[in-house]
Design an enzyme around this catalytic site. Structure first.
Site, mmCIF file in Angstrom:
data_model
loop_
_atom_site.group_PDB
_atom_site.id
_atom_site.type_symbol
_atom_site.label_atom_id
_atom_site.label_comp_id
_atom_site.label_asym_id
_atom_site.label_seq_id
_atom_site.Cartn_x
_atom_site.Cartn_y
_atom_site.Cartn_z
ATOM 1 N N ARG A 99 1.104 -1.713 -0.378
ATOM 2 C CA ARG A 99 0.246 0.237 -0.390
ATOM 3 C C ARG A 99 0.395 1.483 0.321
ATOM 4 O O ARG A 99 0.791 2.380 -0.751
ATOM 5 C CB ARG A 99 -0.852 0.188 1.572
ATOM 6 C CG ARG A 99 -1.784 1.159 0.828
ATOM 7 C CD ARG A 99 -2.843 0.797 -0.021
ATOM 8 N NE ARG A 99 -2.576 1.807 -0.727
ATOM 9 C CZ ARG A 99 -3.018 1.504 -2.111
ATOM 10 N NH1 ARG A 99 -4.037 0.163 -2.992
ATOM 11 N NH2 ARG A 99 -2.943 1.959 -2.938
ATOM 12 N N LYS A 134 3.346 24.354 -2.951
ATOM 13 C CA LYS A 134 2.317 24.060 -3.032
ATOM 14 C C LYS A 134 2.088 22.635 -2.801
ATOM 15 O O LYS A 134 1.928 22.443 -3.783
ATOM 16 C CB LYS A 134 1.186 24.804 -3.749
ATOM 17 C CG LYS A 134 0.929 26.667 -3.344
ATOM 18 C CD LYS A 134 -0.170 26.908 -4.584
ATOM 19 C CE LYS A 134 -0.092 28.410 -4.381
ATOM 20 N NZ LYS A 134 -0.908 28.983 -5.326
ATOM 21 N N LYS A 166 6.572 39.292 -2.612
ATOM 22 C CA LYS A 166 5.402 38.489 -3.268
ATOM 23 C C LYS A 166 4.547 39.938 -2.074
ATOM 24 O O LYS A 166 5.612 41.152 -1.251
ATOM 25 C CB LYS A 166 4.933 37.663 -2.285
ATOM 26 C CG LYS A 166 5.438 36.352 -2.919
ATOM 27 C CD LYS A 166 4.808 35.024 -2.539
ATOM 28 C CE LYS A 166 3.192 34.891 -2.881
ATOM 29 N NZ LYS A 166 3.631 34.455 -4.189
ATOM 30 N N GLU A 200 7.022 39.930 -6.713
ATOM 31 C CA GLU A 200 5.420 39.899 -7.695
ATOM 32 C C GLU A 200 5.013 41.173 -7.781
ATOM 33 O O GLU A 200 4.989 41.766 -6.696
ATOM 34 C CB GLU A 200 4.963 39.234 -7.055
ATOM 35 C CG GLU A 200 3.791 39.016 -7.416
ATOM 36 C CD GLU A 200 2.944 37.653 -5.667
ATOM 37 O OE1 GLU A 200 3.154 37.092 -5.715
ATOM 38 O OE2 GLU A 200 2.361 38.738 -4.767
ATOM 39 N N ASP A 221 1.981 38.911 -11.529
ATOM 40 C CA ASP A 221 0.486 37.780 -10.955
ATOM 41 C C ASP A 221 -0.524 38.270 -11.274
ATOM 42 O O ASP A 221 -0.967 39.186 -11.670
ATOM 43 C CB ASP A 221 0.621 37.372 -9.377
ATOM 44 C CG ASP A 221 -0.482 36.813 -9.053
ATOM 45 O OD1 ASP A 221 -0.036 35.541 -8.942
ATOM 46 O OD2 ASP A 221 -0.857 37.147 -7.985
#
Length: 294
Positions: A99, A134, A166, A200, A221
């Site tokens: 598994r 992510k 960012k 960004e 972005d």
């Protein structure tokens, strides 16, 4: 570039400890200790394989006597019904590791397969498809490997690897009316000389200040296609241009055609579906012996 064996063993070992913390009660109860088995890794659907080393590690860690014969290599494309590997050894070990081996292989192959679709969609444009942070906590090394096996590239591995300012960073940096270009130049003075600075932006009118601040890469972005083209023209080769946000298989080709250098796609890792792969025990028919009369 492959994931180091020690990293694979750490991740796979933790998964096995989670799945069988005090052994495999079913196999140890039902399966004779001396029993052996042969099983084949069979593709139920087409895709790109990734994680065969991880797959093999699960069996090796559970029982080093188990042998895994790889019939494909990471990055290979396959069809439904293809046999990708063959596993032979003590039956208990194979059943215990099955598994975890499949979970990780299916996850990695799903990412590789989705990445390959994005890479195919931008073929001939010169744009690179890259991943993001992510990723599934604890599985970043394997998921980044899967992106590479699918033909994509990796963004920074972690917060420690590059400077990426960012929107929230910029909001803090320019609080009180500080000039963005000056703030970025001061940040560059504090950076190690080997570090890379990415910034960004979400508006075209930010570009001049970011360029004056010395950004190495500028992320556009959630820009429209027209604004992406305008941004590429305005930057004019003075920085690497990355597009992010609103990227899907339906939109990525048009985004690439705007002339951006890099397209980052969070979906490669956060939305990839596990591929349908199975491990089937091979049952050999008993040999028939004709009786010889005298």
């Amino acid at each position: 570039m492959t994931t180091p064996t020690r990293e694979i063993d750490r991740i796979v070992g933790a998964a096995l400890d989670e799945d069988a913390p005090w052994g495999d009660l079913t196999s140890e109860t039902l399966i004779p200790e001396a029993a052996t088995a042969t099983a084949e890794l069979v593709a139920r659907e087409p895709g790109v394989v990734s994680g065969l080393e991880v797959f093999a590690a699960a069996f090796r860690i559970v029982d080093p006597r188990t042998q895994v014969q790889r019939l494909a290599a990471d990055g290979d494309r396959f069809a439904a019904g293809d046999v990708l590997a063959r596993v032979q050894g003590p039956a208990r070990g194979i059943l215990t590791a099955e598994r975890v081996a499949l979970n990780l292989l299916q996850r990695m192959s799903g990412i590789a397969t989705l990445t390959a679709r994005y890479v195919d969609a931008v073929a001939g444009t010169g744009a690179r498809i890259v991943d993001t942070r992510k990723t599934t906590p604890g599985l970043r090394s394997l998921e980044r490997q899967a992106v590479r096996d699918g033909g994509g590239r990796n963004h920074r591995r972690s917060l420690s690897d590059a400077i990426m300012a960012k929107d929230n960073h910029l909001a803090v940096l320019t609080a009180g009316g500080r000039d963005l270009a000056t703030a970025l130049r001061e940040a560059r003075e504090r950076m190690p000389h080997t570090a890379h600075l990415e910034v960004e932006v979400d508006r075209l009118d930010q570009l001049d200040a970011v360029l004056a601040g010395g950004a190495d890469t500028i992320m556009l972005d959630n820009f429209s296609l027209d604004d992406l083209r305008a941004g590429v023209s305005q930057i004019a080769g003075r920085a690497v241009v990355e597009a992010s946000g609103g990227v899907s298989l339906e939109t990525v080709g048009a985004i690439a055609a705007t002339g951006v250098d890099v397209i980052s796609v969070g979906a490669l890792t956060h939305s990839a579906r596990a591929l349908d792969l199975g491990l089937d025990v091979v049952i050999e028919a008993p040999t028939s012996h004709a009786e010889v009369g005298g």
